[in-house]
Structure formats: structure tokens, C-alpha cells
Scaffold this motif. Structure first.
Motif, PDB file in Angstrom:
ATOM      1  N   SER A 107       0.840  -1.201   0.000  1.00 62.35           N
ATOM      2  CA  SER A 107       0.000   0.000   0.000  1.00 62.35           C
ATOM      3  C   SER A 107       0.871   1.246   0.000  1.00 62.35           C
ATOM      4  CB  SER A 107      -0.913   0.008   1.236  1.00 62.35           C
ATOM      5  OG  SER A 107      -0.198   0.401   2.387  1.00 62.35           O
ATOM      6  N   TYR A 165       0.081   3.753   2.554  1.00 68.39           N
ATOM      7  CA  TYR A 165      -0.579   4.346   3.724  1.00 68.39           C
ATOM      8  C   TYR A 165       0.388   4.701   4.851  1.00 68.39           C
ATOM      9  CZ  TYR A 165      -4.865   2.430   1.595  1.00 68.39           C
ATOM     10  OH  TYR A 165      -5.895   2.120   0.752  1.00 68.39           O
ATOM     11  N   ASN A 224      -9.397   3.847  -1.568  1.00 73.22           N
ATOM     12  CA  ASN A 224      -9.327   5.300  -1.792  1.00 73.22           C
ATOM     13  C   ASN A 224      -9.804   6.079  -0.573  1.00 73.22           C
ATOM     14  OD1 ASN A 224      -8.338   4.929  -4.361  1.00 73.22           O
ATOM     15  ND2 ASN A 224     -10.321   5.193  -5.372  1.00 73.22           N
ATOM     16  N   LYS A 274      -6.976   6.064   1.781  1.00 72.43           N
ATOM     17  CA  LYS A 274      -5.912   6.937   1.293  1.00 72.43           C
ATOM     18  C   LYS A 274      -6.232   8.398   1.579  1.00 72.43           C
ATOM     19  CE  LYS A 274      -2.092   7.876  -0.969  1.00 72.43           C
ATOM     20  NZ  LYS A 274      -0.789   7.639  -0.300  1.00 72.43           N
ATOM     21  N   PRO A 283      -4.079   9.118  -4.850  1.00 73.09           N
ATOM     22  CA  PRO A 283      -4.708  10.159  -4.023  1.00 73.09           C
ATOM     23  C   PRO A 283      -5.696  10.974  -4.852  1.00 73.09           C
ATOM     24  CG  PRO A 283      -2.287  10.282  -3.961  1.00 73.09           C
ATOM     25  CD  PRO A 283      -2.647   9.370  -5.075  1.00 73.09           C
TER      26      PRO A 283
END
Length: 606
Positions: free
Chosen positions: A279, A281, A554, A557, A575
Motif C-alpha cells: 500500500s 498508507y 481510496n 488513502k 490520491p
């Protein structure tokens, strides 16, 4: 090129990413073979100049870089404005992919920064938020076949965590656990166990090549070949810098003064580790890992099978044995052409024609090897005391011989340099360097992988092999699949080896891969891992319920990274500032960048 004409490969005693002294002779030989196949210089001047990320002027970018130099030290910030230097596996670049699928200046960093502490990682993250500059963290940067060190967004600032954050923070000999920073390689962890006199007590699990980051490989859900081969399954506890600069510890690490952080991964409440795997994140700065107790003995074995059609019945034999742990490790079933390529010679030694090498030629060449002629070869290992091993191996032998033409290779007949012994070392927790050899198949050897997951069933193996065979034939590319058999699933890893300087070959490789991804998805098979350029396409195949999973990704995110600075596009997660602006790559695009980025989200305080 003679080994004596090449600079000496750095060792672990000199650099965190170096080779153990015990493998220096192999590294020297491997390096010479790689450079023998190179037709261009490693150093290539940048034609497009400093790759500034979209959304910021060059003047503002350089001013921001000066600010960062002041904050963490000028010596820890390097601009990438002159040339790329490709190197090879042990001296790899950290600005781009040394095996590029597209032009080398497409996926490329504008600068590289080297934090020395969690606090400096926080400084970099807050700096990126302030200036809206995309950042892309790497641990070591040897994710070859999947994009290497390259950032997804051109001009991102690479955060090379490994150079200055490479400590083994703990090895607990009672709990059989360790705690590592991003720059700890499998080589380094193995050598430290030997240094502390713990090598006979506990093992690491290593992938095919030992120069990758333990932390980085685990976060990308890489695998090894002992019973601890599922690296993500045996990690416990992460420390993460979030995209706005906060630091969290997961699992039991959320408890002040925790003494069980590496012993129990879950803690209390939601289990959050998974959102930091594959990811964008957070930036993981510490990770715990379980180490495997020495099983009291081990014994490698190898069987060959004569016909490609043996694949389905063989999988029906493997599945119950694997689930019952009679077949104990993440073993490999490899195609015969890969047996030939692992000899390390260029394809031109055997065949100088265009298109796929005819089966008749490679089967004839296999007859000259110690493994002999075959369609498939199975590498496995049994663990435990001799009597326990014999019990299991007798079962395996009886079952495998139900396949007509099955042949067990007597390891006593194999010389020390035979590839079998590399698999023996890896499956007993000793990192090696042999796997590089098949990349020499092509000049300027690059590789890229098709990596779907399926159940361990004959029909699934046949379907995946058939679609790969069809698409490779259409592209005129040699097919070299390997089935890595887990406990209830298997990964098929199809490595496409290409000439990194041949634009036509790279286009064919990309089309072949994209076709296979779509073919597999239509049959219900998804990739477990993929190249940077293919992440949007693969993410798009996980489309159940109108793409509910990506919508969820999303949402995470946007909540965690509202300014969209951390590794935009990684694993297909973009993003808000980048979405719907042409950044996604699904195949056939003329350029890898989108049309700008959105406006700065409201507010300046981070």
C-alpha cells in the motif's frame, strides 16, 4: 568480461547492502557474466534533465530541496540531475529501475534522501506535505522484476531508508524472534545469527536472492522456501510513520512498555497491519519477525517428470501431501526450459533464431545436464530427524512415481556447483546468489513477472499454463514458468526475460503480460504482486461489486494522506489530487504521466 577488470563487489563489512564474504566468489563470477551480456554503458546521461514532479516549479522545487538539506544534513540529500547508473544486483541504482519496461527516464526520482532515524523520516514527511512533493520510500530497492527502486510518479523524491536505518534491533533467542530496520537484508540477518552463535539454533527464511530487505520483502508479501516461507504470516508488529508525520506501533506495540510485541501480532481492537502491506498508507520503520527453530535435520530431494501433460495429475498428488505437511516447504515445480536457463549461459549458445526456442532444441540440450531431459522438475525438502524424514520421503516417492516416467535424481551424483545445491541452501535458511543466472538468457538481461494465485488443483494449473503458453507463443517469447506451492494455494511465477535495450522486445513483453493478466482475471485468477507499470491494471481486476475494494482503499488513502504525497499510484491507489487525470496505466499509453495534479487541499497546517 574478466572478473579482474570489474570493481570489487562491496561486502557486508563495508556497506549494509553488501555481499557476505562467503559469497564473494559467487558474486564476482555472477557480476562478470552479467557484464559479459551488456551492450551499452551503465552510465547514461539524462536527456530530459532534472525530473521535476508535476505541480511544482523547478525554482520552488530546488528551494524546497535546500530546506530539506538544512533539516537533515546536506550530505543526506542528493539530486538526480546528471545521469543514471544501472549497475547490477549487488550495486543497484536507487533512483530508477535497472530493468526498465519503458524508457529509463519515465519512472525516475528527482532526488534521493537518506533519513537516519524515525524523527528524520517524520521531518521528510512533513516537508513533503508542506511543499506537496511526492515521496517514494524504499528499503533496499532490489525489487527486481517488479519495478526495482523506481517511483511510480516521475520526479518523486525517493526516501532510501536502508542506507542509515539498517540495524538489527533485537534477536530473542528464547522467543525465536527478531526486530529489524528497513536496511537489514537477508544476508545481514543470517550473518548476524552466525556471529552470535545462534545459527545452529534458529534459521531465517530467505527468498531466492538474499540481498533484499527483510522488511521490504515482507511488506510486499514475498515468499521463501522453508515452512516459514509466507513472510507476512510470520511477521509480528510494525512501527509506521503515517503520511502526516504521526508514528504508530501496531499489535502489542500499541501498549506502552509492551514485552510481547514480536510474540503476538494482533493486540486489541482492529488489526491494522494489513493496510501497510502492498500500500501507500505509511512508511514502516521497524518490523518484528519470527525465526524458525532448527528442525534437527533436513534433506533435499528432486524429481523430474517427462511430459508437460504431467502437470495436472502431479498437482492432484501434491495438494493432499502439501496440506498434510508431508510436503513441508514452499517448494518449486519448474519448467524444463528454466532448468536450462539457470545454467547461466545466453540463449544464443543454444539457439540463434528468432521467436521461441523450439522444444526439440532445449530438450536435447537438457539431456547434457546432470538433471537430464524433462518437462518439469520438483525441488523439495524434508525436515526433522532421519527416521521422520524417511517416513515422509517414502510417501512422497511412492506418490510421485504414480506419474509414468517420474525419476528421482540422486543428489550424490550432483557436483557442488549444480543448481540443486542452491535450492538446498535456500530451503535450509541459508541465503544464496544463484538465481541471477537465468537473467543472462538475454543480452542486457531484464525480467518481469506474471504472478497469479490459484488453488492447488490440476485444472487450475492447466488453465494458467495454457494461457501463458498461448500468449508467449503469440509474442514469440520463451516460456519459463514455476509453480510455488503454498499450503492451500500456489503462485505461478512466469518470468519473461528481455533485452532491456530492445524496445520492440519490451513492447512484446508488456503486451504479453497485460494479455495474461486479463486472461487470468476472466478465469477467476488474480495477481498477488506485480510490476509498477501494471499495478493499475491488476488493481482493476479486483472489481467485484463495482470496484468496492478500490473505493474502500481510496477512502483510507484520502483519510490518512489528504495531500496525496506518499507513493501516489503504488498498487493502483491514487490520491484524490491525481485521480481522473490520466495517471492510470492500462496499456497502450504514450506516456506514463498524467495531465497535472489537482489543487492543494484546504489548509496549510500539518
Amino acid at each position: 568480461m574478466a572478473p579482474s577488470t570489474l570493481p570489487e563487489t562491496p561486502t557486508l563489512g563495508k556497506v549494509h547492502s553488501g555481499i557476505p564474504e562467503s559469497l564473494l566468489h559467487k558474486a564476482t563470477s555472477a557480476k562478470a557474466a552479467v557484464y559479459d551480456g551488456k551492450t551499452v554503458s551503465d552510465k547514461i546521461p539524462l536527456k530530459r534533465g532534472l525530473p521535476i514532479p508535476q505541480g511544482i516549479s523547478e525554482k520552488a522545487f530546488l528551494s524546497a530541496i535546500d530546506e530539506l538539506r538544512t533539516a537533515i544534513g546536506a550530505e543526506n540529500v542528493e539530486l538526480n540531475d546528471k545521469e543514471v547508473n544501472n549497475g547490477w544486483y549487488m550495486e543497484h541504482p536507487n533512483t530508477h529501475d535497472m530493468m526498465p519496461l519503458f524508457d529509463v527516464e519515465e519512472f525516475i526520482a528527482s532526488a534521493v534522501v537518506y533519513p537516519g532515524s524515525v524523527q528524520e523520516v517524520q521531518i521528510i514527511v512533513r516537508w513533503a506535505n508542506k511543499h506537496l512533493i511526492p515521496i517514494f520510500p524504499i528499503s533496499i530497492g532490489r525489487n527486481l522484476g517488479y519495478g526495482g527502486s523506481a517511483p511510480r510518479v516521475r520526479g518523486s523524491v525517493t526516501i532510501d531508508l536502508g542506507r542509515r536505518m539498517n540495524k538489527i534491533l533485537d534477536i530473542n533467542a528464547e522467543d525465536y524472534t527478531c526486530l529489524v530496520e528497513p536496511g537489514v537484508t537477508f544476508y545481514a540477518l543470517y550473518e548476524e545469527l552466525q556471529k552470535r552463535g545462534l545459527g545452529d539454533k534458529m534459521w531465517i527464511d530467505t527468498p531466492d536472492l538474499g540481498g533484499g530487505s527483510v522488511l521490504g520483502n515482507t511488506l510486499d508479501r514475498g515468499v521463501g522456501y522453508t515452512p516459514y516461507g509466507d513472510h507476512w504470516a510470520v511477521h509480528s508488529g510494525l512501527e509506521v510513520v503515517l503520511p502526516k508525520g504521526e508514528v504508530v506501533r501496531t499489535g502489542m506495540g500499541g501498549l506502552e512498555g509492551s514485552n510481547t510485541w514480536q510474540c503476538f501480532p494482533y493486540g486489541f481492537g482492529p488489526y491494522s497491519d494489513g493496510i501497510f502491506s502492498q500500500s501507500n498508507y505509511g512508511i514502516v520503520t521497524k518490523m518484528g519477525m519470527a525465526l524458525m527453530p532448527n528442525p534437527g535435520g533436513f534433506e533435499s530431494f528432486m524429481y523430474t517428470f517427462q511430459n508437460e501433460s504431467d502437470l495436472a495429475p502431479l498437482m492432484e498428488i501434491i495438494r493432499p501431501l502439501r496440506i498434510a505437511n508431508i510436503l513441508e516447504n514452499v517448494a518449486q515445480l519448474r519448467h524444463g526450459l528454466q532448468t536450462l536457463s539457470i545454467q547461466g549461459f545466453p540463449r544464443a549458445k543454444y539457439f540463434k533464431g528468432k521467436g521461441q526456442m523450439p522444444e526439440s532444441i532445449y530438450r536435447e540440450e537438457l539431456k547434457k545436464t546432470k538433471t537430464g531431459d524433462h518437462a518439469w522438475v520438483y525441488y523439495g525438502m524434508s525436515y526433522g530427524p532421519a527416521n521422520i524424514r524417511k517416513f515422509k520421503l517414502d510417501i512422497v516417492d511412492a506418490e510421485f512415481h504414480k506419474i509414468p516416467g517420474c525419476r528421482k535424481i540422486d543428489s550424490k551424483t550432483l557436483p557442488a556447483g549444480e543448481y540443486f545445491w542452491s535450492r538446498d541452501r535456500i530451503a535450509s535458511g541459508t541465503p544464496d546468489l544463484e538465481e541471477l543466472r537465468w537473467v543472462n538468457w538475454m543480452p542486457n538481461g531484464g525480467h518481469i513477472a506474471f504472478s497469479p494465485v490459484s488453488p492447488i488443483r490440476g485444472i487450475d494449473a492447466e488453465r494458467l499454463f495454457a494461457l501463458a503458453k498461448q500468449r508467449h507463443a503469440e509474442a514469440g517469447i520463451d516460456l519459463m514458468p514455476a509453480f510455488c506451492v503454498g499450503l492451500r494455494e500456489m503462485h505461478i511465477i512466469v518470468e519473461i526475460v528481455f533485452d532491456a535495450q530492445d524496445a520492440d522486445m519490451k513492447q512484446k513483453a508488456e503486451k504479453c503480460l497485460r494479455d495474461m493478466i486479463d486472461d487470468a482475471a476472466r478465469l477467476g485468477y488474480g495477481e498477488y504482486r506485480t510490476h509498477l507499470a501494471l499495478m493499475d491494471q491488476v488493481a482493476g481486476t479486483y472489481n467485484w461489486n463495482d470496484g468496492a475494494l478500490m473505493k474502500f482503499n481510496n477512502t483510507l488513502k484520502d483519510a490518512l494522506d489528504p495531500r496525496g504525497i506518499l507513493a501516489p499510484g503504488r498498487c493502483g491507489i491514487w490520491p484524490a489530487r491525481y485521480r481522473q487525470r490520466g495517471w492510470e496505466l492500462k496499456g497502450g499509453e504514450k506516456r506514463v504521466e498524467g495531465d497535472g495534479v489537482g489543487p492543494q487541499p484546504g489548509g496549510n497546517k500539518i
